[in-house]
Structures are given as structure tokens and as C-alpha cells.
Motif scaffolding. Sequence first.
Motif, PDB file in Angstrom:
ATOM      1  N   TYR A 180       0.831  -1.196   0.000  1.00  0.00           N
ATOM      2  CA  TYR A 180       0.000   0.000   0.000  1.00  0.00           C
ATOM      3  C   TYR A 180       0.869   1.251   0.000  1.00  0.00           C
ATOM      4  O   TYR A 180       2.021   1.210   0.420  1.00  0.00           O
ATOM      5  CB  TYR A 180      -0.881   0.045   1.255  1.00  0.00           C
ATOM      6  N   ALA A 181       0.287   2.347  -0.412  1.00  0.00           N
ATOM      7  CA  ALA A 181       0.886   3.661  -0.226  1.00  0.00           C
ATOM      8  C   ALA A 181       0.417   4.144   1.144  1.00  0.00           C
ATOM      9  O   ALA A 181      -0.766   4.059   1.460  1.00  0.00           O
ATOM     10  CB  ALA A 181       0.413   4.612  -1.320  1.00  0.00           C
ATOM     11  N   HIS A 182       1.338   4.593   1.970  1.00  0.00           N
ATOM     12  CA  HIS A 182       1.017   4.986   3.343  1.00  0.00           C
ATOM     13  C   HIS A 182       1.126   6.490   3.525  1.00  0.00           C
ATOM     14  O   HIS A 182       1.835   7.167   2.792  1.00  0.00           O
ATOM     15  CB  HIS A 182       1.969   4.285   4.318  1.00  0.00           C
ATOM     16  N   TYR A 183       0.417   6.992   4.524  1.00  0.00           N
ATOM     17  CA  TYR A 183       0.481   8.416   4.874  1.00  0.00           C
ATOM     18  C   TYR A 183       1.614   8.618   5.875  1.00  0.00           C
ATOM     19  O   TYR A 183       1.694   7.933   6.895  1.00  0.00           O
ATOM     20  CB  TYR A 183      -0.824   8.879   5.495  1.00  0.00           C
ATOM     21  N   VAL A 184       2.471   9.595   5.563  1.00  0.00           N
ATOM     22  CA  VAL A 184       3.628   9.926   6.398  1.00  0.00           C
ATOM     23  C   VAL A 184       3.725  11.440   6.463  1.00  0.00           C
ATOM     24  O   VAL A 184       3.374  12.133   5.512  1.00  0.00           O
ATOM     25  CB  VAL A 184       4.929   9.366   5.752  1.00  0.00           C
ATOM     26  N   ARG A 185       4.211  11.967   7.581  1.00  0.00           N
ATOM     27  CA  ARG A 185       4.417  13.408   7.689  1.00  0.00           C
ATOM     28  C   ARG A 185       5.377  13.861   6.596  1.00  0.00           C
ATOM     29  O   ARG A 185       6.405  13.232   6.358  1.00  0.00           O
ATOM     30  CB  ARG A 185       4.996  13.781   9.046  1.00  0.00           C
ATOM     31  N   LEU A 197       1.130   6.539   9.496  1.00  0.00           N
ATOM     32  CA  LEU A 197       0.070   6.712  10.496  1.00  0.00           C
ATOM     33  C   LEU A 197      -0.378   5.377  11.078  1.00  0.00           C
ATOM     34  O   LEU A 197      -0.726   5.290  12.248  1.00  0.00           O
ATOM     35  CB  LEU A 197      -1.131   7.428   9.883  1.00  0.00           C
ATOM     36  N   CYS A 198      -0.345   4.324  10.264  1.00  0.00           N
ATOM     37  CA  CYS A 198      -0.796   3.005  10.715  1.00  0.00           C
ATOM     38  C   CYS A 198       0.268   2.284  11.538  1.00  0.00           C
ATOM     39  O   CYS A 198       0.003   1.235  12.109  1.00  0.00           O
ATOM     40  CB  CYS A 198      -1.193   2.139   9.522  1.00  0.00           C
ATOM     41  N   GLY A 199       1.474   2.844  11.599  1.00  0.00           N
ATOM     42  CA  GLY A 199       2.540   2.237  12.382  1.00  0.00           C
ATOM     43  C   GLY A 199       3.588   1.506  11.562  1.00  0.00           C
ATOM     44  O   GLY A 199       4.599   1.072  12.100  1.00  0.00           O
ATOM     45  N   LYS A 200       3.388   1.358  10.268  1.00  0.00           N
ATOM     46  CA  LYS A 200       4.377   0.675   9.435  1.00  0.00           C
ATOM     47  C   LYS A 200       5.652   1.497   9.397  1.00  0.00           C
ATOM     48  O   LYS A 200       5.630   2.708   9.213  1.00  0.00           O
ATOM     49  CB  LYS A 200       3.848   0.476   8.023  1.00  0.00           C
ATOM     50  N   PRO A 245      -2.448   1.174  -4.028  1.00  0.00           N
ATOM     51  CA  PRO A 245      -3.629   1.725  -3.350  1.00  0.00           C
ATOM     52  C   PRO A 245      -3.246   2.280  -1.976  1.00  0.00           C
ATOM     53  O   PRO A 245      -2.254   1.866  -1.387  1.00  0.00           O
ATOM     54  CB  PRO A 245      -4.554   0.516  -3.204  1.00  0.00           C
ATOM     55  N   VAL A 246      -4.038   3.219  -1.482  1.00  0.00           N
ATOM     56  CA  VAL A 246      -3.777   3.819  -0.170  1.00  0.00           C
ATOM     57  C   VAL A 246      -4.109   2.814   0.923  1.00  0.00           C
ATOM     58  O   VAL A 246      -5.116   2.108   0.862  1.00  0.00           O
ATOM     59  CB  VAL A 246      -4.605   5.109   0.015  1.00  0.00           C
ATOM     60  N   CYS A 247      -3.261   2.766   1.929  1.00  0.00           N
ATOM     61  CA  CYS A 247      -3.462   1.883   3.083  1.00  0.00           C
ATOM     62  C   CYS A 247      -4.788   2.244   3.761  1.00  0.00           C
ATOM     63  O   CYS A 247      -4.994   3.406   4.134  1.00  0.00           O
ATOM     64  CB  CYS A 247      -2.310   2.072   4.054  1.00  0.00           C
ATOM     65  N   PRO A 248      -5.689   1.277   3.922  1.00  0.00           N
ATOM     66  CA  PRO A 248      -6.978   1.575   4.550  1.00  0.00           C
ATOM     67  C   PRO A 248      -6.848   2.106   5.978  1.00  0.00           C
ATOM     68  O   PRO A 248      -7.603   2.977   6.388  1.00  0.00           O
ATOM     69  CB  PRO A 248      -7.717   0.238   4.539  1.00  0.00           C
TER      70      PRO A 248
END
Length: 84
Positions: free
Chosen positions: A28-33, A50-53, A65-68
Motif C-alpha cells: 500500500y501507499a502509506h500516509y507519512v508526515r 500513520l498506521c505504524g508501518k 492503493p492507499v493503506c486503509p
Amino acid sequence: MSQATPSTGSVTETREEQQIKPGDNERYAHYVRKNKLTESAVTGKAVIALCGKVWIPVRNPEAFPVCPQCKEIYSQMQGGGSDK
């Protein structure tokens, strides 16, 4: 890459698609600062989504796809969550 068609003189554009390797469909593509992403690009340090990965980003996130979990956490941070 552009190629001219000899008979019509029109231009056809073709794009090189990023090759997705076996197993990538589970990524997945993840959200990061943003500042942490920039820091990682300069220093090579891992980032935390944000999910901890935890990982070192090296791939084009637009190919995945974006990480749920990241998406849900982000929506709650923006006040868009359903738990108001």
C-alpha cells in the motif's frame, strides 16, 4: 515517448508503466508526515506511517492503493471520522 505516424503525421504518446512485481499487490501507499518523508529522502532513514508501518520509502506511491488504516486515521485527524 512520442512517435509520428508516417501516413497521417499525427503524434501518438506512449507511457512507460511502472512494472509491478509479484507480491506488490499486497503493498500500500502509506500516509507519512511530509517533513519526515523529505528527511528520509535526504538521509535514508526509515519513516513511520500513520498506521505504524516502519520502512524506507523507495517506490512511487501512486502505483499502489492507499493503506486503509492510514486513510481511516487521517480522516479522523481531519475531523472527518464518524466517531464525533
